[in-house]
Each structure stands twice: as structure tokens, then as C-alpha cells.
Design a protein around this motif. Structure first.
Motif, PDB file in Angstrom:
ATOM      1  N   GLY A  71       0.793  -1.225   0.000  1.00  0.00           N
ATOM      2  CA  GLY A  71       0.000   0.000   0.000  1.00  0.00           C
ATOM      3  C   GLY A  71       0.828   1.278   0.000  1.00  0.00           C
ATOM      4  N   LYS A  72       2.133   1.106  -0.084  1.00  0.00           N
ATOM      5  CA  LYS A  72       2.969   2.294  -0.228  1.00  0.00           C
ATOM      6  C   LYS A  72       4.159   1.972  -1.118  1.00  0.00           C
ATOM      7  N   ILE A  73       4.725   3.009  -1.696  1.00  0.00           N
ATOM      8  CA  ILE A  73       5.869   2.815  -2.572  1.00  0.00           C
ATOM      9  C   ILE A  73       7.096   3.330  -1.840  1.00  0.00           C
ATOM     10  N   ASP A  74       8.051   2.447  -1.607  1.00  0.00           N
ATOM     11  CA  ASP A  74       9.263   2.928  -0.960  1.00  0.00           C
ATOM     12  C   ASP A  74      10.223   3.428  -2.030  1.00  0.00           C
ATOM     13  N   PHE A  75      11.330   3.977  -1.573  1.00  0.00           N
ATOM     14  CA  PHE A  75      12.226   4.637  -2.518  1.00  0.00           C
ATOM     15  C   PHE A  75      12.716   3.689  -3.607  1.00  0.00           C
ATOM     16  N   LEU A  76      13.018   2.458  -3.234  1.00  0.00           N
ATOM     17  CA  LEU A  76      13.513   1.508  -4.235  1.00  0.00           C
ATOM     18  C   LEU A  76      12.457   1.189  -5.285  1.00  0.00           C
ATOM     19  N   GLU A  77      11.234   0.992  -4.824  1.00  0.00           N
ATOM     20  CA  GLU A  77      10.146   0.731  -5.782  1.00  0.00           C
ATOM     21  C   GLU A  77       9.972   1.942  -6.694  1.00  0.00           C
ATOM     22  N   TYR A  78      10.104   3.115  -6.101  1.00  0.00           N
ATOM     23  CA  TYR A  78       9.940   4.359  -6.845  1.00  0.00           C
ATOM     24  C   TYR A  78      11.028   4.504  -7.911  1.00  0.00           C
ATOM     25  N   VAL A  79      12.255   4.246  -7.486  1.00  0.00           N
ATOM     26  CA  VAL A  79      13.374   4.342  -8.430  1.00  0.00           C
ATOM     27  C   VAL A  79      13.167   3.359  -9.583  1.00  0.00           C
ATOM     28  N   ALA A  80      12.794   2.144  -9.243  1.00  0.00           N
ATOM     29  CA  ALA A  80      12.576   1.120 -10.274  1.00  0.00           C
ATOM     30  C   ALA A  80      11.477   1.578 -11.226  1.00  0.00           C
ATOM     31  N   ALA A  81      10.424   2.135 -10.657  1.00  0.00           N
ATOM     32  CA  ALA A  81       9.282   2.571 -11.455  1.00  0.00           C
ATOM     33  C   ALA A  81       9.658   3.714 -12.384  1.00  0.00           C
ATOM     34  N   HIS A  83      12.545   4.570 -13.410  1.00  0.00           N
ATOM     35  CA  HIS A  83      13.498   4.118 -14.406  1.00  0.00           C
ATOM     36  C   HIS A  83      12.786   3.362 -15.530  1.00  0.00           C
ATOM     37  N   LEU A  84      11.851   2.506 -15.116  1.00  0.00           N
ATOM     38  CA  LEU A  84      11.117   1.710 -16.098  1.00  0.00           C
ATOM     39  C   LEU A  84      10.305   2.612 -17.017  1.00  0.00           C
ATOM     40  N   VAL A  85       9.543   3.506 -16.422  1.00  0.00           N
ATOM     41  CA  VAL A  85       8.641   4.317 -17.221  1.00  0.00           C
ATOM     42  C   VAL A  85       9.412   5.281 -18.114  1.00  0.00           C
ATOM     43  N   LEU A  86      10.499   5.820 -17.593  1.00  0.00           N
ATOM     44  CA  LEU A  86      11.205   6.837 -18.352  1.00  0.00           C
ATOM     45  C   LEU A  86      12.268   6.281 -19.281  1.00  0.00           C
ATOM     46  N   ARG A  87      12.911   5.199 -18.874  1.00  0.00           N
ATOM     47  CA  ARG A  87      14.038   4.736 -19.674  1.00  0.00           C
ATOM     48  C   ARG A  87      14.002   3.247 -20.002  1.00  0.00           C
ATOM     49  N   GLY A  88      12.924   2.606 -19.616  1.00  0.00           N
ATOM     50  CA  GLY A  88      12.868   1.153 -19.764  1.00  0.00           C
ATOM     51  C   GLY A  88      12.887   0.696 -21.209  1.00  0.00           C
ATOM     52  N   LYS A  89      13.313  -0.523 -21.415  1.00  0.00           N
ATOM     53  CA  LYS A  89      13.262  -1.124 -22.740  1.00  0.00           C
ATOM     54  C   LYS A  89      11.815  -1.447 -23.065  1.00  0.00           C
ATOM     55  N   LEU A  90      11.553  -1.575 -24.338  1.00  0.00           N
ATOM     56  CA  LEU A  90      10.187  -1.812 -24.780  1.00  0.00           C
ATOM     57  C   LEU A  90       9.565  -3.024 -24.091  1.00  0.00           C
ATOM     58  N   GLU A  91      10.329  -4.119 -24.029  1.00  0.00           N
ATOM     59  CA  GLU A  91       9.739  -5.321 -23.432  1.00  0.00           C
ATOM     60  C   GLU A  91       9.405  -5.103 -21.958  1.00  0.00           C
ATOM     61  N   ASP A  92      10.249  -4.340 -21.266  1.00  0.00           N
ATOM     62  CA  ASP A  92       9.955  -4.063 -19.858  1.00  0.00           C
ATOM     63  C   ASP A  92       8.690  -3.227 -19.736  1.00  0.00           C
ATOM     64  N   LYS A  93       8.542  -2.279 -20.659  1.00  0.00           N
ATOM     65  CA  LYS A  93       7.341  -1.439 -20.623  1.00  0.00           C
ATOM     66  C   LYS A  93       6.099  -2.277 -20.903  1.00  0.00           C
ATOM     67  N   LEU A  94       6.250  -3.224 -21.817  1.00  0.00           N
ATOM     68  CA  LEU A  94       5.100  -4.085 -22.123  1.00  0.00           C
ATOM     69  C   LEU A  94       4.762  -4.970 -20.928  1.00  0.00           C
ATOM     70  N   ARG A  95       5.785  -5.472 -20.271  1.00  0.00           N
ATOM     71  CA  ARG A  95       5.532  -6.286 -19.068  1.00  0.00           C
ATOM     72  C   ARG A  95       4.789  -5.474 -18.021  1.00  0.00           C
ATOM     73  N   TRP A  96       5.237  -4.217 -17.895  1.00  0.00           N
ATOM     74  CA  TRP A  96       4.586  -3.346 -16.917  1.00  0.00           C
ATOM     75  C   TRP A  96       3.143  -3.063 -17.337  1.00  0.00           C
ATOM     76  N   SER A  97       2.933  -2.771 -18.626  1.00  0.00           N
ATOM     77  CA  SER A  97       1.580  -2.521 -19.126  1.00  0.00           C
ATOM     78  C   SER A  97       0.683  -3.714 -18.826  1.00  0.00           C
ATOM     79  N   PHE A  98       1.248  -4.906 -19.039  1.00  0.00           N
ATOM     80  CA  PHE A  98       0.488  -6.132 -18.790  1.00  0.00           C
ATOM     81  C   PHE A  98       0.047  -6.182 -17.327  1.00  0.00           C
ATOM     82  N   LYS A  99       0.976  -5.822 -16.459  1.00  0.00           N
ATOM     83  CA  LYS A  99       0.689  -5.841 -15.032  1.00  0.00           C
ATOM     84  C   LYS A  99      -0.431  -4.862 -14.695  1.00  0.00           C
ATOM     85  N   VAL A 100      -0.424  -3.731 -15.370  1.00  0.00           N
ATOM     86  CA  VAL A 100      -1.469  -2.743 -15.134  1.00  0.00           C
ATOM     87  C   VAL A 100      -2.831  -3.291 -15.572  1.00  0.00           C
TER      88      VAL A 100
END
Length: 192
Positions: A71-81, A83-100
Motif C-alpha cells: 500500500g505504499k511505494i518505498d524509494f527503491l520501488e519508486y526508483v525502479a518505477a 526508471h522503467l517508465v522513463l528509460r525502460g526497454k520496450l519489453e519491460d514497458k510491455l511487461r509493466w503494461s500487462f501488469k497494469v
């Protein structure tokens, strides 16, 4: 041109100073080191005047970033997020989209899950004055026609990624590119 070159032209490049700015924002918004939903929304410029859709979308994004589901995002989760959204590779973005899309987290998308997200996204895109002529149901059906290879009315992660990589229209539908990245860039521009 390969995918990488094509993409970088279309997307604004996010520099390290942008990412540092996001970290600074994290530190100032939540000295506790944990970001709760309302703080997360605030960082991305969602407030009481924002639409219900924007709010709902950010909630879904928040859940997808909260990897340990506490229920909360800690700094590491935030950094990962970030990084993924701003600089992630396409496949990582798709994996994330899938999760959404995958609201119940069972690793498969059904039509209900897909149309739920599509509805929110279309309303969001609508606010940016894109004309939406197709109905969500039709788009949803077409997504399943193209992506659901084994026709079990479920889209698996493999089917999702494979479908998107093969079909530009599908990629456009599935890849959640109206993510924090755009908002973030807009926030930055407002400050200058």
C-alpha cells in the motif's frame, strides 16, 4: 531503422537531471521514505480538479509500482518505477503494461480487465482531444482476435508481448504510453 532508433525519435529523451528531479521530489514529498497514494498522485500533478479517470489511472499505476503490495511505494520501488517508465526497454514497458491490465494478478488478461483499462485510457486520451470513433468493446474484441493465439479468451504475458511486437496497432493499444512520463514532462515544463 531498428525499433530503438524509431522510438527515440518519438519520445522525448529523459536526462539524468530529470530523474534526479524526480528523486528530489520524492524526498520533499515524503520525508518518511514511503509514498502513499495521495502523495504519489500529488507528485504527478493529480489533484481535486483532476478527472476521475486521471485519478483512477494513477491508482492503477500506483498499484503496479507497489511491488510488495504493502500500500505504499518505498524509494527503491519508486526508483525502479521511474526508471522503467522513463528509460525502460520496450519489453519491460510491455511487461509493466500487462501488469497494469492484469487487475487480479493471475497472469492472464480477460476481456473485462482489458476493457476496464481501455475505458479509462480512452477517456484520458479524449481529454487530449483525440477523437475516439471506435467503441471500447470493438477495440477489445480486436485486441483479443490479434493477441489471443490459443483462443482461450485469455491473453497471457507471452501472447501480449508477442502480439504487440508483431502488430503496430496492437502495440499502440497495449502499450500504456500515457504514463507518468508525459505527466512528468508536463510538470517539468510548467516549472520552467
Amino acid at each position: 531503422a531498428n525499433m530503438g532508433q524509431m522510438q527515440s525519435g518519438a519520445e522525448k529523451e529523459v536526462g539524468l537531471q530529470d530523474i534526479q528531479e524526480l528523486y528530489r521530489k520524492f524526498a520533499s514529498e515524503c520525508p518518511s521514505g514511503n509514498l502513499h497514494l495521495h502523495e504519489f498522485k500529488r507528485i504527478f500533478g493529480i489533484n481535486s480538479s483532476s478527472s476521475a479517470e486521471e485519478s483512477a489511472y494513477m491508482e492503477i499505476v500506483f498499484e503496479s509500482f507497489d511491488t510488495n503490495q504493502d500500500g505504499k511505494i518505498d524509494f527503491l520501488e519508486y526508483v525502479a518505477a521511474v526508471h522503467l517508465v522513463l528509460r525502460g526497454k520496450l519489453e519491460d514497458k510491455l511487461r509493466w503494461s500487462f501488469k497494469v491490465y492484469d487487475r487480479d494478478g493471475n497472469g492472464c488478461l480477460d476481456k473485462q480487465e482489458v476493457s476496464h483499462i481501455l475505458k479509462i485510457i480512452h477517456k484520458l486520451k479524449n481529454q487530449k482531444n483525440l477523437s475516439v470513433t471506435e467503441k471500447t468493446e470493438d477495440i477489445c474484441d480486436r485486441i483479443f482476435e490479434l493477441a489471443d493465439k490459443n483462443k482461450d479468451s485469455q491473453i497471457s504475458l507471452e501472447e501480449f508481448i508477442e502480439g504487440a511486437e508483431k502488430d503496430p496497432w496492437l502495440m499502440n493499444q497495449l502499450r500504456l504510453d500515457i504514463g507518468p512520463c508525459e505527466w512528468f514532462m508536463e510538470q517539468q515544463e510548467k516549472k520552467l
